[in-house]
Every structure is written in structure tokens, then in C-alpha cells.
Design a protein around this motif. Structure first.
Motif, PDB file in Angstrom:
ATOM      1  N   ALA A 411       0.817  -1.222   0.000  1.00 50.48           N
ATOM      2  CA  ALA A 411       0.000   0.000   0.000  1.00 50.48           C
ATOM      3  C   ALA A 411       0.847   1.268   0.000  1.00 50.48           C
ATOM      4  CB  ALA A 411      -0.934  -0.020   1.210  1.00 50.48           C
ATOM      5  N   ARG A 412       2.059   1.201   0.562  1.00 47.10           N
ATOM      6  CA  ARG A 412       2.923   2.389   0.644  1.00 47.10           C
ATOM      7  C   ARG A 412       3.148   3.016  -0.729  1.00 47.10           C
ATOM      8  NH1 ARG A 412       7.880   0.787  -1.285  1.00 47.10           N
ATOM      9  NH2 ARG A 412       8.323  -1.442  -1.157  1.00 47.10           N
ATOM     10  N   LEU A 413       3.054   2.205  -1.787  1.00 55.26           N
ATOM     11  CA  LEU A 413       3.366   2.698  -3.126  1.00 55.26           C
ATOM     12  C   LEU A 413       2.376   3.744  -3.621  1.00 55.26           C
ATOM     13  CD1 LEU A 413       4.556  -0.507  -5.020  1.00 55.26           C
ATOM     14  CD2 LEU A 413       5.931   1.434  -4.301  1.00 55.26           C
ATOM     15  N   LYS A 414       1.164   3.742  -3.100  1.00 53.59           N
ATOM     16  CA  LYS A 414       0.178   4.725  -3.570  1.00 53.59           C
ATOM     17  C   LYS A 414       0.725   6.143  -3.404  1.00 53.59           C
ATOM     18  CE  LYS A 414      -4.426   6.616  -2.785  1.00 53.59           C
ATOM     19  NZ  LYS A 414      -5.644   6.621  -1.918  1.00 53.59           N
ATOM     20  N   ASP A 415       1.155   6.488  -2.200  1.00 48.30           N
ATOM     21  CA  ASP A 415       1.668   7.839  -1.938  1.00 48.30           C
ATOM     22  C   ASP A 415       3.068   8.026  -2.521  1.00 48.30           C
ATOM     23  OD1 ASP A 415      -0.672   8.494  -0.613  1.00 48.30           O
ATOM     24  OD2 ASP A 415       0.115   7.907   1.352  1.00 48.30           O
ATOM     25  N   GLU A 416       3.876   6.978  -2.481  1.00 47.39           N
ATOM     26  CA  GLU A 416       5.244   7.095  -2.986  1.00 47.39           C
ATOM     27  C   GLU A 416       5.268   7.342  -4.493  1.00 47.39           C
ATOM     28  OE1 GLU A 416       7.084   4.138   0.465  1.00 47.39           O
ATOM     29  OE2 GLU A 416       7.162   3.540  -1.651  1.00 47.39           O
ATOM     30  N   LEU A 417       4.380   6.659  -5.227  1.00 51.13           N
ATOM     31  CA  LEU A 417       4.317   6.856  -6.670  1.00 51.13           C
ATOM     32  C   LEU A 417       3.779   8.240  -7.018  1.00 51.13           C
ATOM     33  CD1 LEU A 417       3.035   3.370  -7.870  1.00 51.13           C
ATOM     34  CD2 LEU A 417       5.356   4.254  -8.020  1.00 51.13           C
ATOM     35  N   ALA A 418       2.886   8.752  -6.183  1.00 50.16           N
ATOM     36  CA  ALA A 418       2.358  10.105  -6.409  1.00 50.16           C
ATOM     37  C   ALA A 418       3.486  11.129  -6.352  1.00 50.16           C
ATOM     38  CB  ALA A 418       1.283  10.432  -5.374  1.00 50.16           C
ATOM     39  N   GLU A 419       4.433  10.940  -5.436  1.00 50.91           N
ATOM     40  CA  GLU A 419       5.575  11.853  -5.337  1.00 50.91           C
ATOM     41  C   GLU A 419       6.491  11.726  -6.558  1.00 50.91           C
ATOM     42  OE1 GLU A 419       6.158  14.233  -3.260  1.00 50.91           O
ATOM     43  OE2 GLU A 419       4.474  13.831  -1.915  1.00 50.91           O
ATOM     44  N   ILE A 420       6.678  10.494  -7.021  1.00 49.08           N
ATOM     45  CA  ILE A 420       7.509  10.289  -8.217  1.00 49.08           C
ATOM     46  C   ILE A 420       6.872  10.964  -9.423  1.00 49.08           C
ATOM     47  CG2 ILE A 420       8.400   8.545  -9.822  1.00 49.08           C
ATOM     48  CD1 ILE A 420       8.719   6.681  -7.420  1.00 49.08           C
ATOM     49  N   LYS A 421       5.558  10.896  -9.517  1.00 47.71           N
ATOM     50  CA  LYS A 421       4.860  11.554 -10.638  1.00 47.71           C
ATOM     51  C   LYS A 421       5.077  13.068 -10.587  1.00 47.71           C
ATOM     52  CE  LYS A 421       1.327   7.960 -11.031  1.00 47.71           C
ATOM     53  NZ  LYS A 421      -0.096   7.583 -10.815  1.00 47.71           N
ATOM     54  N   HIS A 435      13.508   5.219  -3.746  1.00 50.56           N
ATOM     55  CA  HIS A 435      12.975   5.325  -5.111  1.00 50.56           C
ATOM     56  C   HIS A 435      13.778   6.299  -5.982  1.00 50.56           C
ATOM     57  CE1 HIS A 435       9.431   2.926  -4.557  1.00 50.56           C
ATOM     58  NE2 HIS A 435       8.837   3.758  -3.715  1.00 50.56           N
ATOM     59  N   GLN A 436      14.677   7.082  -5.365  1.00 51.05           N
ATOM     60  CA  GLN A 436      15.265   8.215  -6.086  1.00 51.05           C
ATOM     61  C   GLN A 436      16.052   7.777  -7.323  1.00 51.05           C
ATOM     62  OE1 GLN A 436      14.783  11.731  -5.080  1.00 51.05           O
ATOM     63  NE2 GLN A 436      15.233  11.665  -7.278  1.00 51.05           N
ATOM     64  N   GLU A 437      16.847   6.742  -7.211  1.00 49.22           N
ATOM     65  CA  GLU A 437      17.637   6.283  -8.366  1.00 49.22           C
ATOM     66  C   GLU A 437      16.712   5.866  -9.509  1.00 49.22           C
ATOM     67  OE1 GLU A 437      20.977   2.908  -9.615  1.00 49.22           O
ATOM     68  OE2 GLU A 437      20.402   3.151  -7.508  1.00 49.22           O
ATOM     69  N   TRP A 438      15.642   5.152  -9.186  1.00 44.86           N
ATOM     70  CA  TRP A 438      14.668   4.723 -10.201  1.00 44.86           C
ATOM     71  C   TRP A 438      13.995   5.939 -10.841  1.00 44.86           C
ATOM     72  CZ3 TRP A 438       8.987   3.541  -9.300  1.00 44.86           C
ATOM     73  CH2 TRP A 438       8.409   2.889 -10.407  1.00 44.86           C
ATOM     74  N   ALA A 439      13.592   6.901 -10.005  1.00 45.02           N
ATOM     75  CA  ALA A 439      12.953   8.113 -10.517  1.00 45.02           C
ATOM     76  C   ALA A 439      13.896   8.874 -11.453  1.00 45.02           C
ATOM     77  CB  ALA A 439      12.511   9.006  -9.360  1.00 45.02           C
ATOM     78  N   LYS A 461       3.925   1.513 -16.995  1.00 45.20           N
ATOM     79  CA  LYS A 461       4.828   0.748 -17.850  1.00 45.20           C
ATOM     80  C   LYS A 461       6.102   0.363 -17.094  1.00 45.20           C
ATOM     81  CE  LYS A 461       7.554   1.164 -22.117  1.00 45.20           C
ATOM     82  NZ  LYS A 461       7.917   2.059 -23.253  1.00 45.20           N
ATOM     83  N   GLU A 462       6.670   1.324 -16.348  1.00 44.45           N
ATOM     84  CA  GLU A 462       7.916   1.072 -15.627  1.00 44.45           C
ATOM     85  C   GLU A 462       7.712   0.096 -14.464  1.00 44.45           C
ATOM     86  OE1 GLU A 462      10.990   2.024 -16.567  1.00 44.45           O
ATOM     87  OE2 GLU A 462       9.966   2.776 -18.362  1.00 44.45           O
ATOM     88  N   ILE A 463       6.545   0.138 -13.824  1.00 43.34           N
ATOM     89  CA  ILE A 463       6.254  -0.834 -12.767  1.00 43.34           C
ATOM     90  C   ILE A 463       6.152  -2.232 -13.369  1.00 43.34           C
ATOM     91  CG2 ILE A 463       4.465  -1.627 -11.156  1.00 43.34           C
ATOM     92  CD1 ILE A 463       3.983   1.250 -10.399  1.00 43.34           C
ATOM     93  N   GLY A 464       5.530  -2.333 -14.553  1.00 43.54           N
ATOM     94  CA  GLY A 464       5.463  -3.628 -15.232  1.00 43.54           C
ATOM     95  C   GLY A 464       6.844  -4.190 -15.513  1.00 43.54           C
ATOM     96  N   LYS A 465       7.772  -3.329 -15.946  1.00 40.28           N
ATOM     97  CA  LYS A 465       9.148  -3.767 -16.207  1.00 40.28           C
ATOM     98  C   LYS A 465       9.834  -4.209 -14.916  1.00 40.28           C
ATOM     99  CE  LYS A 465      11.431  -0.857 -18.920  1.00 40.28           C
ATOM    100  NZ  LYS A 465      11.782   0.449 -19.563  1.00 40.28           N
ATOM    101  N   LYS A 466       9.581  -3.459 -13.832  1.00 35.48           N
ATOM    102  CA  LYS A 466      10.169  -3.827 -12.534  1.00 35.48           C
ATOM    103  C   LYS A 466       9.633  -5.180 -12.054  1.00 35.48           C
ATOM    104  CE  LYS A 466      13.073  -0.707 -10.863  1.00 35.48           C
ATOM    105  NZ  LYS A 466      14.380  -1.006 -10.246  1.00 35.48           N
ATOM    106  N   PHE A 467       8.318  -5.395 -12.233  1.00 33.86           N
ATOM    107  CA  PHE A 467       7.732  -6.665 -11.789  1.00 33.86           C
ATOM    108  C   PHE A 467       8.306  -7.829 -12.585  1.00 33.86           C
ATOM    109  CE2 PHE A 467       4.040  -9.728 -11.916  1.00 33.86           C
ATOM    110  CZ  PHE A 467       4.299 -10.274 -10.671  1.00 33.86           C
ATOM    111  N   ALA A 468       8.525  -7.619 -13.878  1.00 31.30           N
ATOM    112  CA  ALA A 468       9.168  -8.669 -14.668  1.00 31.30           C
ATOM    113  C   ALA A 468      10.553  -8.979 -14.114  1.00 31.30           C
ATOM    114  CB  ALA A 468       9.250  -8.244 -16.132  1.00 31.30           C
ATOM    115  N   ARG A 469      11.284  -7.929 -13.697  1.00 36.50           N
ATOM    116  CA  ARG A 469      12.596  -8.124 -13.080  1.00 36.50           C
ATOM    117  C   ARG A 469      12.479  -8.901 -11.768  1.00 36.50           C
ATOM    118  NH1 ARG A 469      16.772  -5.430 -11.911  1.00 36.50           N
ATOM    119  NH2 ARG A 469      16.821  -7.123 -10.398  1.00 36.50           N
TER     120      ARG A 469
END
Length: 492
Positions: A411-421, A435-439, A461-469
Motif C-alpha cells: 500500500a505504501r506505493l500509492k503515496d510514494e508513486l504520487a511523489e515520483i509523478k 525510489h530516487q535512483e529509479w525516478a 509501464k515502468e512498474i510492469g518492467k520492474k515486476f518482470a525483473r
């Protein structure tokens, strides 16, 4: 309003065929007792017209406001389940109805039980609606991504109660035991008064079908043993899976692996997961085919999938079972230093399988996902587990659901992804350090973006690539040559 809410709830229960209209007085009296109401108006106008979960929330708010219960999570859960228990039949009646529907078709039976489980509020549809869900393309096909927001936060009083009332009670033994059916619940243990299960014998043993209260996919179900015993992957397990597909050919069924790290969250109770859903792995194509020399009727292949998967297909169940068991036994003792695979550390086993069964084109199909749970100094959480560089997205165990291609993300990703956006849009943001290096990588690839909808598409799209990893990390064979060495060993 409480009388309108109770009348509305009962009317909805009639409409959803949970109860018969003839039962409404009896049911009303049972609900009144739970709410400490001693009388009811002769006529109620404007009864509440809403979905059952919404009406329940109104009734629970009344109960809290009128000191029927305290404003504490477990008290509210227990009362909600007990109210719904007044509105659904006893287990014997539900089982009888299920098998009458089954005579029409297996799908008619599961359609009935799935609807009942949702309408009875056992499946928490309102909470599940909070989840963020999307599909993301990857090199392996379209993955399912879920950010899990369905589990409610516990209030401070609930946490205090659990700490103070921690009792050594071993009933039910675990949350999957059959004794949960109709159990009222207690502080720190889920309310299950409205829980029902279906008897589904498998291989002469008593097994049961239920749905997950927090479904991650269509008809997400759990098939559990009556006996409380550890998970075990063996030929008997393969046979139960295939037997289940005989009984419910529209469902897939699979099992978590039976070892820590490679397995799911509950290894202490033998169970499987099933459902009416096609995952990305089911759509995976063959990377290459091979021959099983001792099983000439078997069509065998390795899938183009991030984990290491052997797919077996055959019209004859016994031949398929023998082939699957032979692969399992070979894998359990297989080591390959070049691939960093060791079967044992002393007497501790590391190799096991995550199996998935289905019927496709009138053929039995069994996917065998090779797993290994060994750890190392470099990878203390598991060599074939998500590695540290993807932990900012997912570091939990890769269980059956993830293996199939559905990411259940925290669940933490909801707010964390909002900041990355916000960061990608060039606005002021507070990106979490991990997350900073990924961002930065995303920003370097796409540049500053001005369109918020485009940012959403890029992040998905990038989360999909990460999940594949994440899944690639869990694959035991990183190269075809290593897989072929194992197949050669299978054919010895």
C-alpha cells in the motif's frame, strides 16, 4: 433511520436471494437483538435503498453511536459478520443448493457460491474497490498489477486491545481451518460468522472450497484440507489438483511451494488457490519444446516466462502424474554450481515446485515452476528471491499469484508513486530515498513531462518492467543451457 436501514438490508437480502420473503420477520428479530432494539415500527416508510455493504456501514455507525459496541475495529467486524449471519442459510443448506446447481453445470454452482459470498459481505467488495489495479506490458506479455489498499488500518484502540488481550487460544488453529466457518471472532482474530465453505472431496480426503475475503482476481478461491497439516508438494498434491480440474474444468488451480521464501504466507495448512481467471503465464508461449524419453505421450516445453517453468500436456492423467512426479523427484535432488543451484545445505532441502493445473482443449495441462529457497551473504533474503535493487517495489515472497503474473504490491506505493509523478512533472516533490535512483532513471529516459496522463502511463509501464525483473530474480535458470542440463538429467 435505523429502522429504515434494517428494512432496507432485509429487502436487499431478499432481492439477492440470501433469504426468502417469508423469513423477514424472523431475520428482523435476530438483527434487532444484536442491536439491542426491543421494538420495531409497524410500518417503515422510505426504507434504505443501497448496496448491502453500504447499508451495513450505516447500521454499524448507529451501533457505535448508541453504545451497542465500542468504536473499535474488531467490535465493528464482529457485529457486521453477526448481522449478515442472520441473513444467510446454514452450511448444510448452502452445500445442498451448491450441488443442485452443480447438476446443471459446475459453473452454475460456482456462480451461485461466488454471488452468495459477495452478497453476504464475506468477500469485502467495498474494501477491494480501494485497490489500484492496472495491466502493464512486459517482455513476457501483459502483467496484472495490484497495489493492495483493501486491508483497513487498525485504530490505536484496536492495537492496544490486541496487545493487552493477547490470549493463548488455539481455536481455530489457523485462519484456514474448517473451524472458522461461523466463528464469531475475537480481539486479534477475524470475524467469520458469515463464512461458509463447500465440501469438495479430493482423492478420498475431505477438502473444502471457499473464496478469499479479499479477492485479487475473478473468483479467487481457496481449496483447503480438513486436517491442519503442513503444505506438501508431492504426487498426491498433483493428483488433487488434476482431480479438482475434473470437477471444475472452468477453474485453474495451483499451489504455493512448500518451503519458506519460495512459498506463500501460510505454509502450516495444506491448501491450494483456484479461480476463473486467465493469468499472463497461462498465455505464455513456448521458449522451446523437449522430449521426455520415459513418457512418450507427454507434450513437454519450457515457457517463455521470467521464472523457470516446464509445461506438461497430456490427455491421460496417470501418465501426466508420473511424469510430473519424476520431474519433481529429479529437481529435489538436483544441484548445478554453474547456475548457483544446490539442493541441500546439510539436511535442509532447497528445491521444490509451484504447480498449476488446468484443462485446455480437452487436455490436462500442468505447469511446474522450479523453485529454490537458498540464501547467501550477497542475497540474505534468497538467491532466487527479489534482489535488493527491486525491493523498493517488491521484496515480499513470490507466491503462486505472483508466479502466475499478478503483482500484489504494498500500500505504501500509492503515496510514494504520487511523489515520483510530481518529480517527473517537474513539480516540488518528496521522493522517498529508496525510489530516487529509479525516478532519476525514468526522468533521464523520458525527460521532463508536462502531461499528467502521460506520467501515469509511463509509471505503469515502468512498474510492469520492474515486476518482470522481480520474477526474473526468482527464476532458477537464467540461461537456456542451464535449463537443458536439467532436462538432460531428467532424461537419464
Amino acid at each position: 433511520m435505523i429502522y429504515q436501514d434494517i428494512s432496507g438490508l432485509i429487502q436487499k437480502a431478499v432481492e439477492k436471494e440470501l433469504i426468502d420473503q417469508a423469513d423477514h420477520i424472523y431475520v428482523r428479530n435476530q438483527v434487532m437483538r444484536l442491536l439491542h432494539l426491543e421494538s420495531f415500527p409497524e410500518k417503515v416508510t422510505h426504507q434504505t435503498n443501497d448496496f448491502i455493504p453500504n447499508i451495513l456501514e450505516k447500521i454499524i455507525a448507529y451501533a457505535v453511536g448508541n453504545d451497542v459496541i465500542e468504536d473499535v475495529f474488531d467490535d465493528k467486524e464482529i457485529l457486521t459478520a453477526n448481522i449478515m449471519n442472520c441473513l444467510i442459510a446454514r452450511p448444510s443448506v448452502i452445500n445442498e443448493t451448491f450441488y443442485k446447481k452443480y447438476e446443471e453445470s459446475p459453473q452454475a454452482a460456482t456462480d451461485y457460491f461466488y454471488s452468495l459470498s459477495k452478497n453476504s459481505n464475506y468477500i469485502q467488495m467495498n474494501r477491494i474497490a480501494n485497490n489500484i489495479h492496472f495491466k502493464a506490458d512486459s517482455a513476457y506479455g501483459e502483467m496484472d498489477i495490484t497495489i493492495n489498499l483493501s486491508k483497513p488500518e487498525k485504530d490505536p484502540e484496536q492495537i492496544r486491545r490486541e496487545r493487552e488481550k493477547k490470549l493463548q487460544i488455539d481455536y481455530p488453529t489457523c485462519v484456514l481451518c474448517v473451524e472458522n466457518e461461523g466463528y464469531a471472532g475475537r480481539t486479534g482474530y477475524p470475524a467469520r460468522a458469515n463464512h461458509r465453505i463447500i465440501r469438495v472431496p479430493l482423492k478420498g480426503e475431505s477438502w473444502y472450497l471457499q473464496y478469499s475475503p479479499y479477492v485479487y482476481y475473478n473468483e479467487h478461491s481457496i481449496v483447503l484440507a480438513e486436517e491442519h497439516r503442513d503444505m506438501k508438494i508431492d504426487k498426491n498434491a498433483f493428483e488433487r489438483l488434476l482431480t479438482f480440474t475434473d470437477q471444475f474444468p472452468h477453474y485453474f488451480i495451483g499451489s504455493n511451494a512448500d518451503l519458506p521464501i519460495a512459498g506463500g504466507s501460510i505454509l502450516s495448512h495444506d491448501h491450494y488457490q483456484a479461480g476463473h481467471y486467465e493469468f499472463a503465464m497461462a498465455r505464455a508461449t513456448d521458449a522451446f519444446s523437449f522430449t521426455l524419453e520415459n513418457f512418450p505421450k507427454i507434450k513437454a516445453s519450457v515457457l517463455k516466462w521470467p521464472l523457470s517453468v516446464i509445461r506438461l500436456q497430456c490427455g491421460e492423467k496417470e501418465q501426466l502424474l508420473q511424469a510430473a512426479d519424476h520431474i519433481l523427484q529429479t529437481w529435489k535432488s538436483y544441484s548445478d554450481d554453474a547456475a548457483d543451484i544446490r539442493a541441500f545445505t546439510g539436511d535442509t532441502p532447497h528445491n521444490t515446485i509451484t504447480p498449476i493445473a488446468r484443462i485446455r482443449d480437452d487436455m490436462y495441462e500442468l505447469d511446474l515452476v522450479l523453485r529454490n529457497n537458498r540464501t547467501s551473504e550477497e542475497h540474505p533474503m534468497g538467491i532466487f528471491h527479489p534482489h535488493a535493487d527491486v525491493h523498493h517495489i517488491k521484496k515480499e515472497n513470490i507466491g503462486l499469484i505472483e508466479v502466475l503474473g499478478l503483482a500484489v504490491l504494498p500500500a505504501r506505493l500509492k503515496d510514494e508513486l504520487a511523489e515520483i509523478k510530481q518529480f517527473l512533472l517537474g513539480h516540488t516533490s518528496d521522493v522517498v530515498k529508496y525510489h530516487q535512483e529509479w525516478a532519476n532513471q525514468i526522468k533521464h529516459e523520458y525527460g521532463t513531462i508536462s502531461d499528467s496522463e502521460q506520467v501515469d502511463i509511463i509509471i505503469e509501464k515502468e512498474i510492469g518492467k520492474k515486476f518482470a525483473r522481480v520474477l526474473e530474480d526468482a527464476g532458477v535458470f537464467k540461461e537456456r543451457a542451464a535449463f537443458e542440463r536439467f532436462i538432460k538429467n531428467v532424461n537419464k
